[in-house]
Motif scaffolding. Structure first.
Motif, PDB file in Angstrom:
ATOM      1  N   GLY A  74       0.836  -1.210   0.000  1.00 33.39           N
ATOM      2  CA  GLY A  74       0.000   0.000   0.000  1.00 33.39           C
ATOM      3  C   GLY A  74       0.862   1.247   0.000  1.00 33.39           C
ATOM      4  N   LEU A  75       1.815   1.264   0.880  1.00 34.74           N
ATOM      5  CA  LEU A  75       2.672   2.448   1.006  1.00 34.74           C
ATOM      6  C   LEU A  75       3.543   2.638  -0.231  1.00 34.74           C
ATOM      7  N   LEU A  76       4.088   1.540  -0.747  1.00 36.02           N
ATOM      8  CA  LEU A  76       4.964   1.661  -1.926  1.00 36.02           C
ATOM      9  C   LEU A  76       4.166   2.136  -3.145  1.00 36.02           C
ATOM     10  N   ILE A  77       2.937   1.661  -3.277  1.00 35.14           N
ATOM     11  CA  ILE A  77       2.090   2.080  -4.404  1.00 35.14           C
ATOM     12  C   ILE A  77       1.701   3.547  -4.259  1.00 35.14           C
ATOM     13  N   THR A  78       1.368   3.952  -3.047  1.00 37.45           N
ATOM     14  CA  THR A  78       1.015   5.361  -2.801  1.00 37.45           C
ATOM     15  C   THR A  78       2.156   6.288  -3.218  1.00 37.45           C
ATOM     16  N   ARG A  79       3.381   5.856  -2.993  1.00 34.64           N
ATOM     17  CA  ARG A  79       4.536   6.687  -3.398  1.00 34.64           C
ATOM     18  C   ARG A  79       4.537   6.930  -4.909  1.00 34.64           C
ATOM     19  N   ASN A  80       4.129   5.916  -5.681  1.00 34.03           N
ATOM     20  CA  ASN A  80       3.997   6.136  -7.132  1.00 34.03           C
ATOM     21  C   ASN A  80       2.889   7.143  -7.431  1.00 34.03           C
ATOM     22  N   PHE A  81       1.717   6.945  -6.810  1.00 40.70           N
ATOM     23  CA  PHE A  81       0.583   7.870  -7.019  1.00 40.70           C
ATOM     24  C   PHE A  81       0.997   9.307  -6.738  1.00 40.70           C
ATOM     25  N   ARG A  82       1.779   9.464  -5.690  1.00 42.59           N
ATOM     26  CA  ARG A  82       2.159  10.818  -5.274  1.00 42.59           C
ATOM     27  C   ARG A  82       3.411  11.323  -5.978  1.00 42.59           C
ATOM     28  N   ASN A  83       3.897  10.503  -6.922  1.00 42.05           N
ATOM     29  CA  ASN A  83       5.042  10.936  -7.720  1.00 42.05           C
ATOM     30  C   ASN A  83       6.296  11.186  -6.883  1.00 42.05           C
ATOM     31  N   ILE A  84       6.450  10.404  -5.819  1.00 45.09           N
ATOM     32  CA  ILE A  84       7.614  10.560  -4.943  1.00 45.09           C
ATOM     33  C   ILE A  84       8.797   9.827  -5.584  1.00 45.09           C
ATOM     34  N   LYS A  85       9.886  10.548  -5.790  1.00 44.49           N
ATOM     35  CA  LYS A  85      11.026   9.963  -6.510  1.00 44.49           C
ATOM     36  C   LYS A  85      12.196   9.584  -5.599  1.00 44.49           C
ATOM     37  N   THR A  86      12.107   9.955  -4.326  1.00 45.04           N
ATOM     38  CA  THR A  86      13.232   9.642  -3.436  1.00 45.04           C
ATOM     39  C   THR A  86      13.336   8.125  -3.236  1.00 45.04           C
ATOM     40  N   PRO A  87      14.563   7.599  -3.163  1.00 44.22           N
ATOM     41  CA  PRO A  87      14.715   6.156  -2.976  1.00 44.22           C
ATOM     42  C   PRO A  87      14.184   5.700  -1.617  1.00 44.22           C
ATOM     43  N   ILE A  88      13.904   4.424  -1.515  1.00 46.85           N
ATOM     44  CA  ILE A  88      13.464   3.873  -0.232  1.00 46.85           C
ATOM     45  C   ILE A  88      14.303   2.639   0.080  1.00 46.85           C
ATOM     46  N   THR A  89      14.632   2.476   1.355  1.00 47.02           N
ATOM     47  CA  THR A  89      15.406   1.309   1.769  1.00 47.02           C
ATOM     48  C   THR A  89      14.518   0.409   2.616  1.00 47.02           C
ATOM     49  N   ILE A  90      14.552  -0.873   2.314  1.00 45.75           N
ATOM     50  CA  ILE A  90      13.808  -1.851   3.113  1.00 45.75           C
ATOM     51  C   ILE A  90      14.835  -2.817   3.721  1.00 45.75           C
ATOM     52  N   ILE A  91      14.818  -2.908   5.035  1.00 45.45           N
ATOM     53  CA  ILE A  91      15.723  -3.817   5.737  1.00 45.45           C
ATOM     54  C   ILE A  91      14.884  -4.949   6.327  1.00 45.45           C
ATOM     55  N   GLY A  92      15.344  -6.170   6.169  1.00 49.03           N
ATOM     56  CA  GLY A  92      14.578  -7.288   6.722  1.00 49.03           C
ATOM     57  C   GLY A  92      15.417  -8.547   6.729  1.00 49.03           C
ATOM     58  N   PRO A  93      14.833  -9.640   7.218  1.00 48.34           N
ATOM     59  CA  PRO A  93      15.587 -10.903   7.272  1.00 48.34           C
ATOM     60  C   PRO A  93      15.791 -11.497   5.885  1.00 48.34           C
ATOM     61  N   VAL A  94      16.556 -12.557   5.831  1.00 46.00           N
ATOM     62  CA  VAL A  94      16.730 -13.326   4.601  1.00 46.00           C
ATOM     63  C   VAL A  94      15.343 -13.602   4.016  1.00 46.00           C
ATOM     64  N   TRP A  95      15.197 -13.545   2.722  1.00 44.41           N
ATOM     65  CA  TRP A  95      13.957 -13.754   1.972  1.00 44.41           C
ATOM     66  C   TRP A  95      13.227 -12.430   1.694  1.00 44.41           C
ATOM     67  N   THR A  96      13.650 -11.331   2.344  1.00 44.67           N
ATOM     68  CA  THR A  96      12.971 -10.049   2.120  1.00 44.67           C
ATOM     69  C   THR A  96      13.022  -9.649   0.645  1.00 44.67           C
ATOM     70  N   SER A  97      14.163  -9.889   0.010  1.00 41.56           N
ATOM     71  CA  SER A  97      14.326  -9.503  -1.384  1.00 41.56           C
ATOM     72  C   SER A  97      13.346 -10.283  -2.271  1.00 41.56           C
ATOM     73  N   ASN A  98      13.273 -11.587  -2.058  1.00 46.94           N
ATOM     74  CA  ASN A  98      12.307 -12.407  -2.816  1.00 46.94           C
ATOM     75  C   ASN A  98      10.877 -11.992  -2.505  1.00 46.94           C
ATOM     76  N   PHE A  99      10.633 -11.774  -1.255  1.00 48.27           N
ATOM     77  CA  PHE A  99       9.298 -11.393  -0.777  1.00 48.27           C
ATOM     78  C   PHE A  99       8.803 -10.141  -1.514  1.00 48.27           C
ATOM     79  N   VAL A 100       9.667  -9.117  -1.569  1.00 54.03           N
ATOM     80  CA  VAL A 100       9.287  -7.859  -2.220  1.00 54.03           C
ATOM     81  C   VAL A 100       9.135  -8.065  -3.730  1.00 54.03           C
ATOM     82  N   SER A 101      10.076  -8.803  -4.334  1.00 51.32           N
ATOM     83  CA  SER A 101       9.992  -9.049  -5.790  1.00 51.32           C
ATOM     84  C   SER A 101       8.706  -9.786  -6.154  1.00 51.32           C
TER      85      SER A 101
END
Ligand SMILES: [Zn+2]
Ligand SMILES: [Zn+2]
Length: 306
Positions: A74-101
């Motif tokens: 929800g939050l990541l999609i809202t950033r597109n709607f609002r045209n926010i261009k600043t990068p975002i960092t997500i920190i999490g356990p192993v599998w976070t990268s697959n999870f997000v992809s």
């Protein structure tokens, strides 16, 4: 810039929905940093209510259970709607990268900004001029981590006027004093404290467990912390359930706080099984007096002591 830290609880419930509590999310603001620990279902709404900006944000996931991650897309999609261009960092356990992809694939979502992912398996994650963030494994899900944030004390400022008055020659001697080394001038010892202005010397240390059962590891990690935010899903009489589902009772939380000698305990991830929160709190306070239950919207401020 102020060295005060603000902590804002956005969601303080365990997984099943409650009318007055949303799922886990907590913001730590320090200097120019905004860190969001966990992002339960209603997080972006809570952020709007609490006036937390979507632009400059680091999202830190304690684990990937749905009640800690449902708000992410929800939050990541809202950033597109609002045209926010600043990068975002997500920190999490192993599998976070697959999870997000996989979520991006499922929603056919293409962020119009950079998404940086850092997977932790324990140890130091981030270090900048203001703080160090590290993590430690928690026995809860396949991969769960607690986090510790330790701020860096301000550097003491070299007082040129004082040094000149004391006839300390510029150059090597100044450097030594700035680095905390005493120097000798004509038989007189000048110590760093003679020429360095006093500023806040202490740091702030906070520990966030995420979901956790009672665990000795947390005690070690949270030693002398200014603040411990600990799982307190269940009331004292639900100990068996806490053991079974790898959560804590509010008694477990108080015991960890006491053993770790933290300054303050906030208990969160609160289930409806606490029939009488005041009674639960009374029981916890018998073990560790400086504790309270979090509420959605609770704000606290921490400042390093001189
Ligand atoms: Zn949870
Ligand atoms: Zn969980």
């Amino acid at each position: 810039m102020s060295n005060e830290m603000s902590i804002i609880f956005l969601g303080t419930s365990s997984a099943p929905p409650q009318s007055n509590r949303k799922q886990s999310a907590m913001v730590v603001k320090y200097k120019s940093h905004t860190l969001l620990f966990d992002i339960g279902e209603a997080t972006q709404y809570q952020m709007i209510d609490q006036k937390i900006k979507f632009t400059k944000l680091t999202i830190i996931l304690t684990h990937l259970h749905s009640d800690h991650t449902l708000g992410l897309m929800g939050l990541l999609i809202t950033r597109n709607f609002r045209n926010i261009k600043t990068p975002i960092t997500i920190i999490g356990p192993v599998w976070t990268s697959n999870f997000v992809s996989l979520l991006f694939l499922a929603y056919r979502f293409k962020p119009e900004y950079e998404v940086k992912i850092i997977e932790t398996s324990g140890g130091k994650i981030l270090e900048n001029k203001d703080f160090v963030l590290d993590s430690f494994p928690i026995t809860h899900s396949d991969t769960s981590f607690g986090y510790r944030l330790v701020t860096k004390p301000k550097r003491r400022k070299f007082n040129v006027e004082k040094a000149t008055k004391m006839n300390v020659p510029r150059g090597e001697m100044w450097k030594k004093l700035q680095n905390g080394i005493s120097v000798e001038i004509n038989g007189k010892i000048i110590s760093p404290s003679d020429v360095l202005d006093k500023v806040d010397e202490n740091n702030l240390k906070i520990v966030i467990t995420g979901d956790t059962p009672f665990d000795e590891k947390v005690i070690d990690f949270a030693k002398n912390a200014d603040l411990l935010v600990h799982d307190a899903t269940y009331p004292p009489y639900e100990e068996e359930r806490a053991r079974k589902y790898l959560h804590s009772t509010c008694i477990d939380a108080a015991q960890v706080a006491k053993k770790a000698k933290v300054k303050r305990l906030i208990m969160t991830h609160i289930s409806e099984l606490h029939k009488n929160l005041e009674e639960s709190l009374r029981d916890s306070r018998e073990i560790f007096s400086n504790c309270e239950f979090a509420e959605d919207g609770l704000r606290i401020k921490l400042k390093p002591k001189d």
